[in-house]
Design a protein around this motif. Structure first.
Motif, short mmCIF file in Angstrom:
data_model
loop_
_atom_site.label_atom_id
_atom_site.label_comp_id
_atom_site.label_asym_id
_atom_site.label_seq_id
_atom_site.Cartn_x
_atom_site.Cartn_y
_atom_site.Cartn_z
N GLU A 175 1.28 -38.43 -6.70
CA GLU A 175 1.05 -38.58 -5.26
C GLU A 175 2.20 -39.32 -4.58
OE1 GLU A 175 -3.21 -39.14 -3.89
OE2 GLU A 175 -3.34 -39.94 -5.93
N ILE A 176 2.79 -40.28 -5.29
CA ILE A 176 3.91 -41.02 -4.71
C ILE A 176 5.11 -40.09 -4.55
CG2 ILE A 176 5.48 -42.97 -4.98
CD1 ILE A 176 3.26 -44.34 -6.63
N THR A 177 5.42 -39.36 -5.60
CA THR A 177 6.50 -38.35 -5.53
C THR A 177 6.02 -37.10 -6.25
OG1 THR A 177 7.47 -39.43 -7.47
CG2 THR A 177 8.53 -39.85 -5.34
N PRO A 178 5.44 -36.13 -5.51
CA PRO A 178 5.03 -34.88 -6.13
C PRO A 178 6.17 -34.25 -6.92
CG PRO A 178 4.28 -34.99 -3.86
CD PRO A 178 5.18 -36.16 -4.06
N ALA A 179 5.81 -33.40 -7.87
CA ALA A 179 6.79 -32.86 -8.81
C ALA A 179 8.03 -32.30 -8.11
CB ALA A 179 6.13 -31.79 -9.67
N TYR A 180 7.82 -31.57 -7.02
CA TYR A 180 8.97 -30.92 -6.39
C TYR A 180 9.91 -31.93 -5.74
CZ TYR A 180 6.73 -31.42 -1.78
OH TYR A 180 6.16 -31.92 -0.64
N ILE A 181 9.41 -33.13 -5.42
CA ILE A 181 10.27 -34.17 -4.86
C ILE A 181 11.23 -34.69 -5.93
CG2 ILE A 181 10.31 -36.46 -3.81
CD1 ILE A 181 9.25 -34.16 -2.03
N CYS A 182 10.80 -34.62 -7.18
CA CYS A 182 11.61 -35.15 -8.27
C CYS A 182 12.80 -34.26 -8.61
CB CYS A 182 10.74 -35.39 -9.50
SG CYS A 182 9.43 -36.60 -9.23
N TYR A 183 12.96 -33.15 -7.90
CA TYR A 183 14.19 -32.38 -8.06
C TYR A 183 15.37 -33.18 -7.52
CZ TYR A 183 10.56 -28.74 -8.18
OH TYR A 183 9.43 -28.01 -8.44
N TYR A 184 15.09 -34.09 -6.60
CA TYR A 184 16.14 -34.98 -6.11
C TYR A 184 16.31 -36.12 -7.12
CZ TYR A 184 15.47 -32.63 -1.61
OH TYR A 184 15.37 -31.69 -0.61
N TYR A 185 17.53 -36.59 -7.28
CA TYR A 185 17.75 -37.64 -8.27
C TYR A 185 18.72 -38.70 -7.76
CZ TYR A 185 21.70 -34.46 -9.19
OH TYR A 185 22.79 -33.64 -9.05
N ASP A 186 18.82 -38.81 -6.43
CA ASP A 186 19.67 -39.84 -5.85
C ASP A 186 18.93 -40.50 -4.68
OD1 ASP A 186 19.78 -37.98 -3.79
OD2 ASP A 186 21.82 -37.33 -4.24
N GLU A 187 19.66 -41.19 -3.79
CA GLU A 187 19.04 -41.94 -2.70
C GLU A 187 18.25 -41.07 -1.73
OE1 GLU A 187 22.14 -42.09 -3.63
OE2 GLU A 187 22.66 -44.16 -4.13
N THR A 188 18.45 -39.76 -1.79
CA THR A 188 17.68 -38.85 -0.93
C THR A 188 16.18 -39.02 -1.16
OG1 THR A 188 19.51 -37.28 -1.13
CG2 THR A 188 17.47 -36.46 -0.15
N LEU A 189 15.81 -39.48 -2.35
CA LEU A 189 14.39 -39.68 -2.66
C LEU A 189 13.72 -40.61 -1.66
CD1 LEU A 189 14.69 -39.94 -6.53
CD2 LEU A 189 13.15 -38.36 -5.33
#
Length: 679
Positions: free
Chosen positions: A58-72
């Motif tokens: 819920e904090i970072t759904p799976a598709y959000i984890c495609y980002y791996y830098d400060e964009t998160l």
């Protein structure tokens, strides 16, 4: 030690800290969440209950984890469900000036993804307050420098912009955790440790009976990092230090971020320590493009996700690390079609690498999978993985142990998954008392299980919220190593010496179950702890049956699926016409087994779609995901948090129940002799 780190400047935080900003209360009322994001500050206590059980999904759904830098930092809480709605939008948290986030019980449960606290940190969150906080999430916060607390009196102090003594956040902690907090993160602490600025206090625990897990931890205890001195006679719960790892692994969700940390903090040209004991996996997102919506693709998310694969491949080649990658694509058009991966990470670690008595860390919360043969295996975050490349060790505070003893003899249609669904609904577990503990599974019913079935139980220690799960290795472990690894039985037996719990070993609690009394179970949508006997369930029609993942993609799981489907074919039945059924194995080794046993023909004949190894639908990234709220799925995976496998209603069940339901078209149980029973 890497030369550049000898002169690296590292300093402690100031003795007093101040949080100048707003507080975000994660309440179970979507309108109140929206008001806060729009600029309104809520009173405390809040007028709506705080959300409990906020998972990292819920904090970072799976598709959000495609980002791996400060964009998160643009995305924290995008999957947060409040009152059945998702009130948080992109950039709304970062734009709100929040420095503190408040919630209820079991904050950060589920996946070990460090993207969650990293996204919060990049959005401005410096302090997390919750009634209880899951171990991996809490450690990830500490490793990144985000402060955590269960003290709600801090809320008013933050609102007054008051200076708060740093010791408030280290009170009751061991020297190492206190040092990590004081230095502002794990890497800074480790540099200070390598430079001799901090000393890890020696363990002074006196002779005492120890559990199996404590014995393994004691063997791996780092006495002196510089000299490579290992092992202490005894440890006890609360002892804090570092333990040497035998295996370290990560997957494409984590390796690229860890590689960035390595580049920025250590140096791109520096080599990681002992690369032969490190493994990388391309397993989570292999089939992503088959499940991703066109809208997500239009947003560029597929391209970002493919960068994870590329970055991991580049880093593996540069560092000389073994990469279990994806299979060659089937060329149709310019891009081709994904065909699967070599293996799911923790499935392959148990299958091909783990040995009894080893200590293993991985970037996945289901790393305890390898505990099935008597390993201490546990999930860690990105920063811990990155630091382990430097030191080959990882910090631990020895957790208390919990003994789960299953007596009796299980009915034929009961599986380890039913054991776990029953354990997960026990009040001790359901109320969060097992969080961060070591769970040792024992008793005649556990001893009767195969290694594969034991792996279901140790795997789902993650859903318990435990530090790890372990089963004492025995003759079945020896047979497993002989069969799967080609080890001589006498060679394998030597590994088991001393790997048992002493008489009088200390357990915080003992949970007693009787396998004779168990019946097939499901977990209702929303949480694996929502267990219910199927005979208590009403008629639930299903649309999808998903049989796979690490938890249910092993050889014994395939045996169960094939048994139910073979009996269905003998009765002239196939998968129900209104159900889509998917079967996904955990490794190429399991697929070869299915070929040898003739299972692939059975699956095709019954109308099930067989899929090559990958995490797939289990993390909303492959065939078998739901696409709307009305879709009902019965699944043999390990967790059913909101949004975990799509927006639909996800019921968890055993391999037998999942296969039987696919045939019946509604949730049904399998009985010996091929009978399907339901309500």
């Amino acid at each position: 030690m890497i030369e550049s780190l000898r002169t690296r400047l590292v300093e402690r935080r100031p003795d007093r800290v101040r949080f100048s900003g707003r507080i975000l209360f994660l309440v179970d009322d979507p309108e109140l969440v929206r008001r806060q994001l729009a600029g309104q500050d809520l009173p405390w206590p809040a007028t709506a209950p705080l959300r409990d059980n906020i998972s990292t999904d819920e904090i970072t759904p799976a598709y959000i984890c495609y980002y791996y830098d400060e964009t998160l930092g643009e995305f924290p809480y995008l999957g947060l469900k409040a009152g059945g709605e998702f009130p948080v939008t992109r950039k709304s948290v970062k734009g709100g000036g929040f420095v503190c986030s408040v919630s209820g019980k079991r904050r950060g449960k589920g996946s070990s993804r460090e993207q969650s606290p990293y996204a919060e940190m990049c959005a401005g969150i410096q302090l997390v307050i919750a009634e209880s906080i899951e171990r991996i999430y809490r450690e990830n916060c500490q490793n990144l420098g985000v402060l955590t607390s269960t003290d709600f009196s801090l809320i008013e102090r933050v609102r007054r912009d008051e200076e708060i003594p740093l010791h408030v956040f280290t009170e009751g902690e061991g020297d190492i955790t206190r040092g990590i907090v004081e230095y502002g993160g794990l890497f800074q602490y480790n540099v200070a440790r390598l430079q001799g600025k901090v000393k890890v206090p020696p363990v002074a625990t006196r002779r005492r009976p120890m559990t199996l897990a404590e014995k393994i931890i004691a063997r791996h205890w780092v006495r002196d990092l510089a000299r490579g001195e290992l092992g202490v006679p005894y440890v006890k719960p609360g002892d804090e230090g570092f333990v040497r790892t035998d295996i370290r692994f990560s997957h494409e969700y984590v390796t690229p971020m860890s590689a960035i940390f390595w580049r920025d903090c250590v140096g791109e040209k520096e080599k990681i320590v002992d690369p032969d004991s490190v493994f990388f996996f391309r397993d989570h997102l292999t089939f992503l493009e088959l499940a991703m919506t066109e809208q997500r693709k239009a947003e560029g998310l597929l391209d970002i996700a493919l960068e994870l694969k590329q970055k991991q491949e580049e880093f593996a080649a540069q560092q000389g690390v073994r990469l279990y990658g994806e299979l060659p694509r089937r060329m149709l058009g310019h891009m081709g079609v994904p065909t699967g991966s070599e293996a799911i990470c923790h499935s392959k670690i148990l299958e091909a690498h783990a040995l009894p008595g080893q200590l293993i860390i991985g970037s996945d919360s289901h790393t305890p999978h390898a505990g099935a043969i008597g390993c201490i295996a546990f999930g860690v975050g990105t920063t811990a993985i990155f630091n382990s490349w430097l030191t080959k060790d990882v910090r631990v505070q020895v957790p208390p142990s919990v003994l789960v003893r299953v007596a009796g003899r299980k009915p034929e249609n009961i599986t380890a998954k039913d054991f776990m669904l029953q354990i997960l609904r026990q009040p001790y577990v359901r109320n969060g008392h097992a969080i961060g503990k070591i769970v040792e599974y024992a008793g005649p019913a556990v001893e009767a299980l195969s290694i594969d079935e034991r792996a279901t139980m140790t795997n789902m220690a993650a859903e318990v919220g435990a530090f790890t799960g372990v089963v004492r290795p025995d003759e079945k472990a020896i047979a497993f190593l002989s069969r799967e690894r080609g080890m001589r039985p006498d060679e394998a037996r030597l590994l088991l010496e001393g790997l048992d719990s002493d008489e009088g070993a200390e357990y915080e609690t003992v949970i007693e179950l009787d396998a004779d009394e168990l019946q097939p179970m499901v977990a209702l949508p929303g949480d694996p702890g929502n267990g219910l006997f199927i005979h208590e369930l009403g008629h639930v029609k299903i649309n999808i049956a998903y049989a796979g993942s690490c938890t249910a993609g092993k050889k014994s799981d395939m045996d169960m699926f094939a048994r139910v489907f073979r009996e269905a074919l003998e009765r002239g039945e196939r998968v129900h016409g209104e159900v889509k059924c998917f079967i996904q194995c955990g490794s190429q080794e399991v697929k070869r087994y299915c070929e040898e046993q003739g299972y692939l023909e059975i699956f095709r004949a019954v109308g099930a779609e067989f899929i090559e190894p990958s995490c797939g639908a289990c993390i909303n990234a492959g065939p078998g995901v739901s696409y709307d709220k009305e879709t009902v799925t019965i699944s043999a995976i390990n967790r059913n948090f909101p949004g975990r496998s799509g927006p639909g209603q996800l019921y968890l069940a055993s391999p037998y129940t999942t296969a039987a339901s696919a045939i019946a078209g509604h949730i049904a149980t399998w009985e010996s002799g091929g009978v399907l029973a339901s309500r």
